[in-house]
Scaffold this active site. Structure first.
Site, PDB file in Angstrom:
ATOM      1  N   ALA A 161       0.839  -1.193   0.000  1.00 22.40           N
ATOM      2  CA  ALA A 161       0.000   0.000   0.000  1.00 22.40           C
ATOM      3  C   ALA A 161       0.873   1.242   0.000  1.00 22.40           C
ATOM      4  CB  ALA A 161      -0.920   0.006   1.221  1.00 22.40           C
ATOM      5  N   ASP A 162       0.311   2.334  -0.490  1.00 19.18           N
ATOM      6  CA  ASP A 162       0.989   3.628  -0.435  1.00 19.18           C
ATOM      7  C   ASP A 162      -0.054   4.696  -0.156  1.00 19.18           C
ATOM      8  OD1 ASP A 162       3.501   5.094  -0.754  1.00 19.18           O
ATOM      9  OD2 ASP A 162       2.477   6.077  -2.419  1.00 19.18           O
ATOM     10  N   THR A 163       0.246   5.567   0.794  1.00 14.35           N
ATOM     11  CA  THR A 163      -0.699   6.615   1.186  1.00 14.35           C
ATOM     12  C   THR A 163      -0.076   7.987   0.958  1.00 14.35           C
ATOM     13  OG1 THR A 163      -1.660   5.174   2.875  1.00 14.35           O
ATOM     14  CG2 THR A 163      -2.061   7.536   3.113  1.00 14.35           C
ATOM     15  N   THR A 222      -5.041   6.260  -0.646  1.00 17.96           N
ATOM     16  CA  THR A 222      -4.228   5.064  -0.436  1.00 17.96           C
ATOM     17  C   THR A 222      -4.400   4.155  -1.640  1.00 17.96           C
ATOM     18  OG1 THR A 222      -4.404   5.175   1.973  1.00 17.96           O
ATOM     19  CG2 THR A 222      -3.771   3.054   1.028  1.00 17.96           C
ATOM     20  N   GLY A 223      -3.287   3.771  -2.219  1.00 14.31           N
ATOM     21  CA  GLY A 223      -3.300   2.760  -3.268  1.00 14.31           C
ATOM     22  C   GLY A 223      -2.983   1.424  -2.618  1.00 14.31           C
TER      23      GLY A 223
END
Lengths: 214, 214
Positions: B81-83, B117-118
């Site tokens: 995840a990336d935020t 978020t991805g």
């Protein structure tokens, strides 16, 4: 004046939280506050039919604060709160049993509902009455409302969630901070209000009443 | 099929969380998942100017998952995840220093911003290629967006908040789950997305891909 800069001054007072909710204890500790936990003995039996949900939680919170005040006159500041879940204009309490939880969660499934928390802060202070200083109190009461939208829940999902036992001691039969969080599509408003205590408006109300911490 | 009923099946697989964020670890543990934490070595240097924030977090999450896959082919499922915090069409990263945090929080004060978020879930599975079964992967990627509105923050409040040091390791210079929570007026969307992982959409995506847990 800010909540953060006030904390050390506030902690010189006798602060009481009139609630046994571990979630409220944790949220207030997170703010850096030091306090005693003294659950109120108030019966929480106010008439719901003659009050809006907002009035109900505010009146209940005030009664809780006053109850603890009467038994603990030494407390300088008493914080009380009451949270209810409202769906289709009905106040949902804690479920009586698993079947009751199933009904509540079925009613919430795919729908928007509201969570109301009433907060009362009782401040003990000295007032002038012409002859000198006397003990007095101010009670600051307000409520916060948050919109919550549930996913469409199948009967299987509801049964699996009840099997975790998380719903059984929660108003509305769910806890947003636990496994219940994965059943909730979105909220609109203060998340912590749904957990049981609106920390944002609480901080603002404390700052507005900072004269009581001098 | 539900997330809750799938958990024991999922836990028979080798699950890897490609993130060192203690908040993501906690949110996934809350769901009952058992997994190894193997932070990705991906440099997180994708071009931001040619991507929307949604594309940026999805591409970064996919790259993180693929990086861990390449070094840990034994993993059955990899979650990455990336935020990012986006204000005035600018992506806010972690602050470089206290002055930088002050600038970011001043920009967020009294304003609405968005948190993206991805998430990427990489599933290893067996596919038919005509000659027999071969190892293959599916990568499921999506993003979740939550609106966040800050209180009007005075310079004093911002300085007091920075003095807690909470902002210094957080994208956008705040943590909603900590003291920062009392600075936030309301959110619209998934709260846990702001913490760093959208548990609701994650559960739904896992259920949609339940064939990988048979």
């Amino acid at each position: 004046k800010t909540m953060l800069s006030l904390v050390s001054k506030i902690n010189q007072k006798i602060i009481v939280l009139a609630s046994a909710s571990p979630r409220r204890v944790e949220l207030l500790r997170n703010l850096g506050l030091k306090f005693e936990v003294i659950p109120s003995q108030f019966a929480e039996n106010l008439d719901k039919s003659s009050r809006t949900p907002a009035q109900y939680v505010m009146d209940t919170a005030r009664c809780k604060a006053l109850d603890v005040h009467q038994h603990h006159l030494e407390a300088d500041v008493i914080i009380a709160a009451d949270t209810v879940v409202v769906a289709n204009e009905q106040i949902l309490e804690k479920p009586a049993n698993e079947e009751d939880a199933f009904q509540m969660l079925s009613a919430l499934s795919g729908q928007v509902h509201h969570v109301y928390t009433g907060v009362a802060i009782l401040y003990k202070h000295q007032a002038e009455n012409g002859e000198g200083k006397i003990d007095s109190i101010k009670v600051d009461v307000w409520n916060e409302k948050t919109e919550v939208e549930f996913d469409q829940l199948s009967a299987d999902v509801i049964r699996a969630y009840i099997a975790t036992r998380e719903p059984l001691d929660k108003a509305g039969s769910y806890g947003i901070q636990g496994i219940g969080g994965c059943l909730i599509r979105r909220i609109n408003g203060d998340y912590f209000n749904v957990v049981g205590f609106p920390v944002n408006s609480f901080s603002n109300h404390i700052v507005e009443n900072s004269q009581f911490f001098n």
